[in-house]
Design a protein around this motif. Structure first.
Motif, PDB file in Angstrom:
ATOM      1  N   ALA A   1       0.840  -1.211   0.000  1.00 52.16           N
ATOM      2  CA  ALA A   1       0.000   0.000   0.000  1.00 52.16           C
ATOM      3  C   ALA A   1       0.870   1.253   0.000  1.00 52.16           C
ATOM      4  N   GLN A   2       1.898   1.221   0.841  1.00 51.05           N
ATOM      5  CA  GLN A   2       2.756   2.399   0.957  1.00 51.05           C
ATOM      6  C   GLN A   2       3.478   2.698  -0.362  1.00 51.05           C
ATOM      7  N   VAL A   3       4.042   1.645  -0.969  1.00 51.63           N
ATOM      8  CA  VAL A   3       4.790   1.855  -2.204  1.00 51.63           C
ATOM      9  C   VAL A   3       3.852   2.297  -3.321  1.00 51.63           C
ATOM     10  N   GLU A   4       2.649   1.694  -3.348  1.00 44.84           N
ATOM     11  CA  GLU A   4       1.696   2.064  -4.393  1.00 44.84           C
ATOM     12  C   GLU A   4       1.315   3.540  -4.279  1.00 44.84           C
ATOM     13  N   ALA A   5       1.033   3.971  -3.051  1.00 51.05           N
ATOM     14  CA  ALA A   5       0.670   5.376  -2.831  1.00 51.05           C
ATOM     15  C   ALA A   5       1.823   6.279  -3.244  1.00 51.05           C
ATOM     16  N   SER A   6       3.021   5.850  -2.882  1.00 54.37           N
ATOM     17  CA  SER A   6       4.194   6.644  -3.209  1.00 54.37           C
ATOM     18  C   SER A   6       4.403   6.741  -4.721  1.00 54.37           C
ATOM     19  N   ASN A   7       4.231   5.591  -5.406  1.00 54.23           N
ATOM     20  CA  ASN A   7       4.382   5.584  -6.862  1.00 54.23           C
ATOM     21  C   ASN A   7       3.362   6.502  -7.532  1.00 54.23           C
ATOM     22  N   ASP A   8       2.140   6.463  -6.997  1.00 51.45           N
ATOM     23  CA  ASP A   8       1.093   7.332  -7.543  1.00 51.45           C
ATOM     24  C   ASP A   8       1.480   8.788  -7.393  1.00 51.45           C
ATOM     25  N   ALA A   9       2.013   9.112  -6.207  1.00 53.51           N
ATOM     26  CA  ALA A   9       2.403  10.490  -5.936  1.00 53.51           C
ATOM     27  C   ALA A   9       3.499  10.914  -6.907  1.00 53.51           C
ATOM     28  N   VAL A  10       4.475  10.032  -7.124  1.00 58.83           N
ATOM     29  CA  VAL A  10       5.575  10.359  -8.033  1.00 58.83           C
ATOM     30  C   VAL A  10       5.044  10.553  -9.456  1.00 58.83           C
ATOM     31  N   ALA A  11       4.115   9.669  -9.843  1.00 52.97           N
ATOM     32  CA  ALA A  11       3.543   9.778 -11.182  1.00 52.97           C
ATOM     33  C   ALA A  11       2.808  11.098 -11.343  1.00 52.97           C
ATOM     34  N   ALA A  12       2.243  11.594 -10.236  1.00 50.53           N
ATOM     35  CA  ALA A  12       1.508  12.854 -10.287  1.00 50.53           C
ATOM     36  C   ALA A  12       2.444  14.054 -10.109  1.00 50.53           C
ATOM     37  N   GLY A  13       3.742  13.762 -10.056  1.00 50.57           N
ATOM     38  CA  GLY A  13       4.701  14.849  -9.971  1.00 50.57           C
ATOM     39  C   GLY A  13       4.971  15.338  -8.561  1.00 50.57           C
ATOM     40  N   GLN A  14       4.496  14.558  -7.571  1.00 47.08           N
ATOM     41  CA  GLN A  14       4.752  14.979  -6.196  1.00 47.08           C
ATOM     42  C   GLN A  14       5.865  14.126  -5.592  1.00 47.08           C
ATOM     43  N   GLU A  15       6.182  14.464  -4.347  1.00 48.29           N
ATOM     44  CA  GLU A  15       7.207  13.719  -3.621  1.00 48.29           C
ATOM     45  C   GLU A  15       6.571  12.474  -3.015  1.00 48.29           C
TER      46      GLU A  15
ATOM     47  N   SER B   1      11.135   0.369  -6.695  1.00 51.21           N
ATOM     48  CA  SER B   1       9.732   0.626  -6.368  1.00 51.21           C
ATOM     49  C   SER B   1       8.779  -0.135  -7.276  1.00 51.21           C
ATOM     50  N   ASP B   2       9.310  -1.123  -8.017  1.00 48.61           N
ATOM     51  CA  ASP B   2       8.416  -1.925  -8.869  1.00 48.61           C
ATOM     52  C   ASP B   2       7.610  -2.884  -8.008  1.00 48.61           C
ATOM     53  N   LEU B   3       6.312  -2.967  -8.330  1.00 45.20           N
ATOM     54  CA  LEU B   3       5.434  -3.865  -7.582  1.00 45.20           C
ATOM     55  C   LEU B   3       4.888  -4.912  -8.534  1.00 45.20           C
ATOM     56  N   VAL B   4       4.449  -6.021  -7.952  1.00 45.18           N
ATOM     57  CA  VAL B   4       3.715  -7.004  -8.740  1.00 45.18           C
ATOM     58  C   VAL B   4       2.371  -6.374  -9.110  1.00 45.18           C
TER      59      VAL B   4
END
Lengths: 543, 332
Positions: free
Chosen positions: A30-44, A53-56
């Motif tokens: 959950a944590q990594v997914e949220a983080s990846n989403d944030a990065v994709a949205a241009g945030q930290e 940070s690759d997930l299955v």
């Protein structure tokens, strides 16, 4: 002393560390997914970026979502082509009026054009003239053929149809275009990570995670949104009225029971639109404003100039939305469509118009929607089952082989780490049967170790020294391990090729699991045993 | 203290009851074929087309009310069954859930989406707190293709494996292994016909895995046979097969047990969705283990094997071969 070179040791250790590192993000999903989403949205993101940070990817059956397989009705397009050829054919034949006489369209199968000429003697002249219209095909497979075929029928009939080569070229374009439009529509609706894939000759696979009902997706992609401005021949209230060749009888949306007979060929169609927005008309009713491109604007302007006082119909998906009278010449190529719309409908309609009309109808062949609750249940059940299976096998191996069993257990843990690392890095999709594949691997992965350990036991029994027994155990078990795993791997490959969706997910984890378990048994367990042996130098060993 | 399931050395004669075990297998295969022909498989929507709606309710499922509702809606052939998950409390899965299956009305390519939507809406309206866990619909076109793909996949796997073993061993081994394999596949289809468990796409996946597993087992035995053939040139084939089976018995039991342990955990805790799949796999491991010992090896014995592995490529050596085939005839 047991023949395990240093470079090999280092290599195996690196692979194991990499496996642990790359599988680790899945423990904090959950944590990594949220983080990846944030990065994709241009945030930290709050997951450190120096860590992988690759997930299955979770399959739809675990995450919930809709899976749709639709078929593009490619034949729909043939008729449009014929509608386009008709005025051309008429022009060509008029030049030969003396020989051919009058020309009329006769009702025939969809996707073909049948013409009746007034002078049967001119049939051959007409055919030759019409053949001039054919264009050579430029695709690789269609070299040497032309796009249309013209043939004589009876004494005064001429049939025009698309050639097979042109049909296949057209089909290809139609499907490619449909894929693009479906993609644009789904993207515009703001859904997360949809998969839109062409499958086979005329199919599209659409997977949209996170939607609770496939109806939502179908509402968006199932509408053709084919917009056209047609010349109105007449208005009627008779639903069985004869439209006549080249015309269509279409119902009115606003006034039930009233119908319009319109020319099949549109004056201007939706693909000439450059923009569409939802708006309100002067009476504050919801409406859609649109703007044509330059070509569309010119054609529409010319038509209105020539037809002042006549009706034209705005036709959306074979229904007349409105049929205003042309009051005067309309330049500029923009306007609004009014009707009994709700604001939601105009919002949707403008999305659909902007994304473009589907060139052909889509038929849904298969639909699977998994609710998020069921997906979460399955993940929970899968996780628990894997844990229990894992612990049970670990205990069983420990009891059966003692210290060597523990070595095998370490290898088994690393094996599962490797599976997750590989699945994460290559972006494979984990499905519920995929979890079953991992559980099966956990059960079967020890097989290679069992083979080796049993072999070592036998060698010990026949009086070999410990080092020799270990060496021989590995050597002699090798062919059995290889053959046994290759046969299972063959089954996994076949499953991958013929399977789809969850079954394919299973074949992926099974195949990956076979490779990693052979690696684990032949290299990791061996490394552990050899290192232990070199440190302790036991006089006797018990396996 | 070691856990030893199989004694250190065993000298079991696996061919002692050869006629009985082989006969039993033959009867089971025939019975499976008859069951398949007479009773048939309970095909899921993957292969028959139609729709399935899975629901969850806060309280027990009112199956009769569901049926009444479906009757009112006139959706044609429909069945309602309650799903009981004994492990639900452990895994937190849906405790009160039901499966509603609606048959495809005609041989339409397209799915009956309108019907499904109508039923879903009516269910949610009628029953308070009802959640739709999943809906699945498959049209006739896709289901037909899935049947074809399934048959193709299993046949392809059998042929590929036949070829591989022929390449690595000898044709007799390949035939023995494939006989065992076909035996396992037919028995799996038989048991599914017998208990009427739903046969869907994931069962095909399970069957292909069984194919892989059954082979895994057989190949390990054959590998040992090949090795012993090189070592004991004078031993009769029957004794040699017995020796190989005994030598690998401990491994066969260990691997089957670890696999069964893992699969049982999945069967009990893995949830309703893959229970059929896990069942097929457990069944496959059991019959696969049985068949590598009691089907593949007797066939190998019957077919006789080339003995002189050490001189491969030197051309046939007449003497020992003659002698061996003589032994084999006596044994058979």
């Amino acid at each position: 002393m047991l023949g395990y070179p240093l470079w090999k040791k280092i290599g195996v250790v690196i692979v194991c560390l990499a496996a642990l590192l790359f599988s680790a993000p899945n423990l904090f999903y959950a944590q990594v997914e949220a983080s990846n989403d944030a990065v994709a949205a241009g945030q930290e993101g709050d997951w450190p970026d120096y860590l992988p940070s690759d997930l299955v990817n979770l399959g739809l059956d675990l995450r919930g979502g809709a899976h749709l397989l639709v078929e593009v009705q490619v034949e729909d397009v043939y008729q449009d082509r014929m509608d386009g050829i008709w005025p051309e054919a008429l022009r060509v034949l008029r030049e030969q009026r003396d020989a051919v006489g009058t020309v009329r369209q006769v009702d025939t199968e969809r996707g073909e054009l049948l013409l009746r000429i007034g002078e049967p003697s001119g049939q051959q002249t007409a055919i030759e003239a019409l053949r001039e219209l054919a264009q050579p095909i430029t695709t690789l497979t269609g070299i040497g053929s032309t796009d249309i075929e013209v043939s004589a029928e009876g004494t005064d009939l001429i049939r025009i149809r698309l050639s097979d080569a042109e049909k296949s070229a057209t089909d290809d374009r139609t499907v490619a275009q449909s894929v693009e439009i479906v993609r644009r529509r789904i993207d515009e609706s703001g859904t997360r990570e949809p998969t839109i894939q062409r499958q086979g000759d005329d199919r599209i696979l659409i997977q949209v995670p996170g939607v609770g009902s496939s109806q939502e997706v179908l509402d968006l992609i199932g509408t053709t949104a084919k917009l056209g401005f047609h010349h109105v021949v007449s208005a009627t209230t008779d639903e069985n009225a004869r439209a006549g060749a080249g015309n269509l009888l279409l119902p009115s949306v606003d006034e039930p029971g009233s119908y319009y007979i319109v020319e099949r060929r549109a004056i201007v169609s939706g693909d000439q639109l450059v923009d569409a927005q939802s708006t309100f008309d002067q009476n504050n009713n919801a409406a859609v404003s649109f703007r044509f491109n330059a070509q569309g604007a010119r054609i529409f302007g010319d038509h209105t100039a020539e037809n002042v006082g006549n009706l034209f119909a705005i036709v959306l998906d074979d229904e007349v939305v409105s049929a205003p009278r042309i009051q005067s010449y309309i330049p500029g190529g923009s306007g609004i469509i009014t009707g009994r719309f709700t604001t939601q409908e105009t919002a949707n309609l403008s999305i659909l118009l902007r994304a473009g009309a589907l060139p052909a109808e889509l038929v849904v062949l298969e639909q699977r929607t998994i609710g998020p609750e069921l997906g979460a249940d399955s993940i929970e059940a899968g996780r628990l089952a894997t844990m229990v299976a894992f612990v049970a096998v670990l205990v069983f191996m420990g009891l059966s082989y003692g210290l060597f069993g523990l070595f095998a257990n370490v290898a088994l843990i690393l094996n599962v780490a490797m599976i997750f690392a590989i699945l994460s890095v290559v972006g494979a999709t984990l499905t519920l049967p995929g979890i079953a594949g991992i559980v099966l691997t956990v059960g079967m992965a020890v097989d290679a170790n069992v083979l080796i350990f049993e072999r070592i036991r036998e060698e010990l029994k026949s009086g070999k020294g410990p080092a020799r027994a270990i060496q021989l155990g590995y050597d002699k078990a090798f062919t059995a391990i290889l053959d046994a795993n290759i046969t299972t791997f063959i089954a996994a490959v076949i499953l991958f090729v013929i399977g789809s969706g969850p079954v394919r997910g299973f074949s992926v984890t099974l195949g990956v699991g076979i490779v990693t378990s052979v690696f684990a048994a032949l290299l990791i367990t061996r490394l552990l045993i050899v290192t232990w042996f070199d440190l302790r130098r036991p006089k006797t060993i018990e396996v | 203290m070691r856990l030893k399931l199989v004694p250190e050395t065993t000298k079991l004669n696996f061919f002692r009851f050869q006629k009985v075990t082989f006969g039993l297998s033959a009867i089971a295969v025939v019975a499976s074929i008859v069951l398949f022909a007479v009773v048939g498989l309970n095909y899921g929507i993957d292969f028959r087309g139609g729709s399935v709606i899975m629901t969850e309710t806060p309280g027990p499922v009112a199956t009769q009310e569901y049926r009444d509702l479906l009757g009112e809606l006139e959706v044609g052939d429909a069945t309602v069954s309650e799903l009981r998950d004994p492990a639900a409390e452990l895994t937190g899965a849906a405790q009160y859930s039901a499966l509603i299956r609606i048959e495809q009305q005609d041989d339409e390519d397209a799915i009956q989406n309108d019907t499904v939507q109508m039923v879903v809406n009516a269910l949610q309206e009628r029953f308070e707190g009802l959640t739709i866990l999943s809906t699945e619909s498959v049209g006739a076109k896709v289901s037909g293709e899935l049947v074809q793909d399934g048959i193709l996949g299993v046949s392809l796997a059998v042929v590929a494996v036949l070829f591989y073993i022929w390449l690595r061993f000898e044709w007799q081994f390949a035939l023995g292994a494939v006989a065992a394999l076909v035996h396992d596949v037919i028995l799996t289809i038989g048991v599914f016909s017998l208990i009427g468990l739903e046969f869907n796409l994931s069962i095909i996946a399970a069957i292909l895995t069984i194919v892989g597993y059954s082979l895994n087992d057989t190949v390990v035995v054959f590998d040992r046979v090949r090795e012993n053939l090189r070592r004991y040139k004078k031993m009769t084939l029957k004794d040699l097969l017995n020796l190989s089976l005994n030598e690998t018995l401990s491994r066969t039991v260990m691997t089957s047990l670890t696999t069964l342990i893992a699969l049982s955990a999945l069967y009990v805790l893995g949830g309703e969705v893959i229970r059929g799949f896990t069942f097929a796999m457990i069944w496959g491991v059991v019959v696969g283990t049985y068949s590598s010992v009691f089907v593949a090896s007797p066939i190998l014995l019957r077919l006789d094997v080339k003995r002189d592995w050490s001189k491969e490529g030197d051309g046939p050596t007449e003497g020992p071969r003659k002698g061996n085939s003589k032994y084999a005839h006596i044994d058979a």
